[in-house]
Every structure is written in structure tokens, then in C-alpha cells.
Design an enzyme around this catalytic site. Structure first.
Site, PDB file in Angstrom:
ATOM      1  N   ASP A  84      27.286  26.823   8.356  1.00 40.68           N
ATOM      2  CA  ASP A  84      27.429  26.120   9.627  1.00 40.68           C
ATOM      3  C   ASP A  84      26.104  25.895  10.343  1.00 40.68           C
ATOM      4  OD1 ASP A  84      30.315  26.014   9.535  1.00 40.68           O
ATOM      5  OD2 ASP A  84      30.274  28.166   9.900  1.00 40.68           O
TER       6      ASP A  84
ATOM      7  N   ASP B 207      29.320  31.559  10.634  1.00 39.55           N
ATOM      8  CA  ASP B 207      28.722  32.585   9.785  1.00 39.55           C
ATOM      9  C   ASP B 207      27.223  32.372   9.605  1.00 39.55           C
ATOM     10  OD1 ASP B 207      28.469  30.519   7.982  1.00 39.55           O
ATOM     11  OD2 ASP B 207      30.109  31.179   6.702  1.00 39.55           O
TER      12      ASP B 207
ATOM     13  N   ASP C 118      34.128  28.634  13.993  1.00 37.55           N
ATOM     14  CA  ASP C 118      34.473  28.402  12.599  1.00 37.55           C
ATOM     15  C   ASP C 118      35.573  29.412  12.269  1.00 37.55           C
ATOM     16  OD1 ASP C 118      34.209  27.522   9.869  1.00 37.55           O
ATOM     17  OD2 ASP C 118      33.210  29.433   9.490  1.00 37.55           O
TER      18      ASP C 118
END
Length: 627
Positions: A524, A520, A327
Site C-alpha cells: 500500500d 501494511d 486496508d
């Protein structure tokens, strides 16, 4: 040494002295047998007791049974042959107990090392009552209580600093030796050590839900999740132990019977001796002890470096990672957003920022926080009503009764409002006020200082492909990917799109290659759960991170990902070394015993020696600091 180990050492020393004394004493017959039996019981009574319990509980085939049968058989053989050679049976038990003591000491030492590394559980919390500090159990402190932490004390519970400034030692949590500054308003997590000033903290969680408790729970539960290697050893032992027992029986009976049928001398004593030696040699202690110990040490070593692995199965999977998917926000970038421009606005910059900050006031997203900082005034939430968040698009709200929309181009398209593209690199927040386009705000994120080096280290660690997934626009995503050297980048993704993209990447991986997703751990969670291995970064304060991820990095440094992979690969190398070494030596010795080349002395030295070397090799998995 603990009390149990000291007791065993005493028994070993007593048995050794008695054995040496008996060797020189001129006794024979029944008295000699009785004295040797006393020595045998001193050193082996617990093994006989365990073997008896195993038989009673219908769990016959274990190492205690093998040792009991082999040593009792050696005594029986000495009586039958009237040789008076009882030393061999006692020596077998003596060396076995020496090996067990060494193994127990090594396991205990590694447990102590891990306990020392993870010695972050606070013993008490200070609550001020009647002007005095009172020490209470952290479990008794309620949410919203005010606690005092003095210099040199551990932070007992997660909270927010109300008063005081200090530097914090976070090395037990993150593996990072550099102290961190703490000031009023900062969030603070349990397990850190307060080094300088006195801190007054308002607790935000109960002790059982605090960071320190979550970490300890992860480490304690990690042993319950077995790797394929450990499952293999368990299955192997269930088949191997009865197989060698029946093989020993066949070795004792079949050759003499065949010799008798062919007219030769049966030599029962010789073949029974070989069968007993075969049983001693077959004991699979090295495998049964060293493989779990290797994983235990690997997880402990990783914990020291600020990498929490939930189980040995995840450590094994981590060693096979060849594709790492990131991410962007908060993982490769700092997640610290700043307003860098206001364009095509139909009203004053300050007014547009005011509308944006008020519309986003209910969100904790870093972009929302940056808008509120840019506004620079206290947010009056009573001015905002009818807040509606549209996932992956933006926010709808009413500010002073006026409809306001703040979001990306997808939101503008959904509302049917013409908008103007921005050529600046950054996150673009398009604004519509009272149904008309009012301009857009450019927000820029900052790349973490170690992200580029982290990508390079992953390549050197054997990762073939790095991928970045983000909800940002293609222009922003490409700029970050080019700066960092990421192989592939996919932009404008909703949370559901990230799962779909990970599914595609998983399908493209070869059978033995694993995919890791790094995020994180909050937004996610679905992707962390879907990847072969989910890694949450810098999110130890988040329950979502701990639940969704398989590996939790207690620092937000992306360099730790490559280190975690190297730790797992070192651990697996040690595991495979022990498996191969133990099996090769074991089967070689069994073959030599079966053909009469090796005697019982050689067998027991080989068995204890292999176990000692395998345990020493396993303990190497603790040493991961310089990886």
C-alpha cells in the site's frame, strides 16, 4: 545534572552569596561599583559573550542581546543617578540564568527519559569462533552470518532463528509487556531482549538496515521536520524581537521629547528605566523553549508506546484526523489465511491444491502461503516455469509443462474461461488447468481480536468516518465490515483503484479535516504516500513501510491507532496552552511596564515564572501511558 549544568549552578550560588555579602558591606563609590561588576561578570559573562557574537554575525536581535542591553542599561542608569543601586541589574541576570538552568535541566531530563525508553541499540553481537564467543561491533557482522544471543542480551540484528527456543521481551519496540515465544524458523527483529533460552540466529540484514537502526534513525530525525506551530514561533520571533527593541527605544525617547516640547519635566531616567524593564520583560524564552520541547516530549512519549512519528509536523496532522481508511488484509484481519473449501472441481482436491500451490510458489503473499500449507508437501520449484503475475488478477504459470491459471474472476474473464461463482464468504481462487476451468478454492481470513474495539475507540477519539478498502470480493468485504462496524467499504479494488478512492475521500473532507490511511506499508505504499497521514502497521521489518509511512506502529494491534491520535491531541493541547499562556502574560506585562505599574523585579519574576511553568507543562507530553 551534567557537567555544564553543575558549573552554572556553582556560578549562581557564588553570585548569590557575593550579592548578599555586598548588600551588607559598608562600601561606596568606585569600590562598590567594581565589586558589583565582579558579581555581574561572574553570573553574566557568557550572556555578554553570546550577545557580542550575535552582533558580530549580524544576528543582533535575540534574548542574549535583550538581557545584555537591559542589564548594562540598569548599571548605566544607577551610575547616572548616583544611586548606587546595582542590585537590580545583577538580579535580572541572576534570575535569567536560574530560568535557563531550569530549562536546560528539564530538556535534559526529557531527553534522558526518551533515551531510556528507546535504549534498544545493542552494544555488541556474539560470533562463535574456535568454540568461543567473541563480542564484535554489530556494524561488522555481514549478512548471512550466524550470531549467538544469550539470555538477557538484546537481539543485535534482524534474522531467522536456526536453533533454540526462548521468550522475547518486545516492550521497548512495541510497548507490549506480554513476552512473545520464539522458535526455530521464526523471523526475529533487533531491539528485542532474549529472556530465557540461547538462540542461534542467521542474520538477514546488515546492522544499518536492521529494525533497531531504522527506529533510532526515525527518532533522531524527527526533530528536523517542524510543525506549523514551530514554524509560527520561528517567524514570530524574527518579527517580535526587533519590534520590541524598537518599541523600547521609542519608550525611552518619545515620551521625554513630548514632555519637553509641552514644557514639562522630561524625566529621562524614569523613561529609560521603563524601556530597559520593557526589554527584560519582552524576552520570548517561554515560547522559544516550550513549543519544541512539547513536540519532542510528545514524540518521545509516543515512541514509548510503540508509535514512531517521523516528525512534529506529522504529530500535528495526526491530531486533525477525522477520517481513517483501512486496508483489510493484515490490518483489520490477521492476514493468516486458511483453505476452507474446494468447490466445483473437475479433479481430486489434492491435485487441484497441488497445481495451485506450485503456480503460487514464487509469491510471498499470505494467500499463496496458505495454498502451500494446504498442499502440505515440499514445493519442487523445478516443476514450475513461465511464471507471470498479473497485478490485481492472479498468476499464470506452467506446471510440468501444463498451463495453469490461479486468480480471481477478473483473471478468468481476461482469459475467456467460463467460471462458476462461489456463495461462500472468503477469498475465491479460481483455477484453470490447460485452458479449462478446474474449480475454485475458498480461502478465509481471520479478523484480529481487537479490530472491532479499535473502530469503537476511534469513534470515541473524534474520528467521524471509518472506511475499508480491499481487493477482495464484495461479499467478503461486506461480511468483515459488518462484523467490525466500519462505516463504508469498497471492494474489488486494484492498487491503483485504492489511490483513486483515497483521492475521492480526500476531496470530500472539509478543509481542516485530515485523512489517515492505515496499511501494511508494503503493498500500500502509493496510498500511504497520498493520504494526509500514512500509518504502517506491524511492518517494522519492512523498508517500504518506513519509507512510505509518516507513522509506524511497531505492533500490529489496531488499538494503537486511536492511541496515536489521542497522544497527538494531548501534545497539541499543551502546545496551544503554552502559546496562549505565554503571549497573554507577556503582552500584559509589557503593557504594565510601559505605563509604569510594573518594575524590573516584577518583570523578571514574570519572565522566569512563565518560562518555568511553560516548560513544566511541556514535559507533561511525555506521560501518555494511560491515554
Amino acid at each position: 545534572m551534567n557537567k555544564k549544568q553543575k558549573k552554572m549552578l556553582t556560578r549562581i550560588l557564588i553570585a548569590t552569596v557575593m550579592l548578599i555579602a555586598l548588600y551588607f558591606l559598608p562600601v561606596t563609590g568606585i569600590l562598590q561599583l567594581a565589586l558589583y561588576l565582579v558579581v555581574y561578570l561572574v553570573i553574566g559573562y557568557d550572556i555578554l559573550k553570546k550577545a557580542g557574537k550575535g552582533i558580530a554575525n549580524r544576528r543582533v536581535f535575540d534574548e542574549n542581546f535583550l538581557m545584555a542591553v537591559a542589564t548594562i542599561g540598569a548599571f548605566t542608569l544607577a551610575i547616572y543617578q548616583r544611586s548606587g543601586d546595582y542590585i537590580e541589574g545583577i538580579a535580572v541576570m541572576l534570575f535569567y540564568q536560574i530560568g535557563e538552568l531550569f530549562q536546560s535541566y528539564a530538556v535534559g531530563k526529557s531527553r534522558k527519559n526518551i533515551s531510556a525508553l528507546m535504549d534498544i541499540r545493542p552494544d555488541y553481537a556474539n560470533i562463535e569462533r574456535d568454540g568461543k564467543l567473541e563480542k564484535v561491533d554489530p556494524d561488522e557482522v555481514a549478512i548471512g552470518s550466524t550470531i549467538i544471543v544469550q539470555p538477557g542480551e538484546k537481539i543485535p540484528i534482524d534474522g531467522i532463528i536456526l536453533e533454540g527456543t526462548s521468550t522475547l521481551n518486545t516492550s521497548a519496540l512495541t510497548g507490549e509487556s506480554l513476552p512473545r515465544e520464539a522458535a526455530p524458523g521464526d523471523e526475529i527483529i533487533s531491539g528485542c531482549i532474549n529472556m530465557t533460552g540461547v538462540l542461534k540466529i542467521r542474520t538477514e540484514k546488515e546492522f544499518g538496515e536492521s529494525t533497531v537502526s531504522k527506529i533510532l534513525e526515525l527518532v533522531e530525525n524527527s526533530s528536523s521536520r517542524k510543525s506549523r506551530s514551530e514554524d509560527f514561533i520561528a517567524r514570530f520571533a524574527r518579527v517580535y524581537t526587533p519590534a520590541v527593541c524598537y518599541s523600547a527605544l521609542a519608550l525611552a525617547v518619545l515620551p521625554p521629547v513630548i514632555l519637553m516640547l509641552t514644557g514639562g519635566d522630561a524625566q529621562w531616567g524614569t523613561w529609560i528605566y521603563r524601556a530597559l524593564t520593557f526589554l527584560v520583560t519582552s524576552c520570548p524564552c517561554a515560547l522559544v523553549v516550550s513549543i519544541p520541547l512539547s513536540f519532542f516530549a510528545g514524540i518521545g512519549g509516543a515512541s514509548k508506546e510503540g508509535v514512531l512519528v517521523k516528525g512534529s509536523n506529522y504529530l500535528e496532522t495526526l491530531s486533525q484526523v477525522r477520517c481513517v481508511v483501512f486496508d483489510k488484509t493484515g490490518t483489520l484481519t490477521q492476514g493468516v489465511f486458511e483453505v476452507s473449501g474446494v468447490h466445483h472441481n473437475e479433479m481430486e482436491n489434492e491435485k487441484l491444491l497441488e497445481y495451485a500451490a506450485l503456480a503460487e510458489c514464487a509469491s510471498s503473499h499470505p494467500i499463496s502461503k496458505s495454498l502451500q500449507r494446504a498442499y502440505g508437501k515440499e514445493i519442487d520449484r523445478s516443476r514450475v516455469t513461465d511464471i507471470e503475475e498479473i497485478s490485481g488478477h492472479g498468476i499464470l504459470a506452467k506446471v510440468d509443462g501444463i498451463p495453469v491459471a490461479a486468480g480471481n474472476s477478473k483473471l478468468m474473464k481476461q482469459l475467456g474461461i467460463p467460471y462458476k461463482d462461489c456463495h461462500s464468504v472468503g477469498t475465491i481462487i479460481h483455477m484453470a488447468v490447460n485452458g479449462s476451468y478446474a474449480g475454485h478454492i475458498v480461502i478465509s481470513d481471520i479478523v484480529k481480536p481487537h479490530s472491532k474495539e479499535a473502530i469503537q475507540k476511534l469513534r470515541r477519539s473524534g474520528v467521524h468516518k471509518t472506511v475499508m478498502l480491499t481487493g477482495d470480493t464484495g461479499k467478503v468485504a461486506q461480511a468483515v465490515a459488518s462484523e467490525l462496524g466500519v462505516d463504508e467499504v469498497y471492494s474489488d479494488l486494484l492498487p491503483g483503484d485504492k489511490v483513486d478512492k483515497v483521492e475521492e475521500l480526500l476531496a470530500a473532507c472539509q478543509s481542516k479535516e485530515k485523512l489517515a490511511f492505515v496499511g501494511d506499508g508494503i503493498n500500500d505504499a502509493p496510498v500511504l504516500s497520498r493520504a494526509d497521514i500514512g500509518i504502517a502497521m506491524g511492518a517494522m521489518g519492512s523498508d517500504a513501510a518506513i519509507e512510505a509511512a509518516d507513522v509506524v506502529l511497531m505492533d500490529d494491534n489496531p488499538m494503537q491507532i486511536a492511541k496515536a491520535i489521542r497522544i497527538s491531541r494531548k501534545c497539541l493541547r499543551i502546545v496551544y496552552q503554552n502559546i496562549v499562556f505565554a503571549l497573554v502574560i507577556k503582552f500584559s506585562c509589557l503593557a504594565l511596564v510601559a505605563v509604569g505599574v510594573a518594575n524590573m523585579w516584577a518583570a523578571i519574576f514574570a519572565d522566569v515564572g512563565v518560562m518555568v511553568l511553560a516548560v513544566l507543562n511541556a514535559v507533561r507530553a511525555l506521560r501518555v501511558h494511560n491515554l
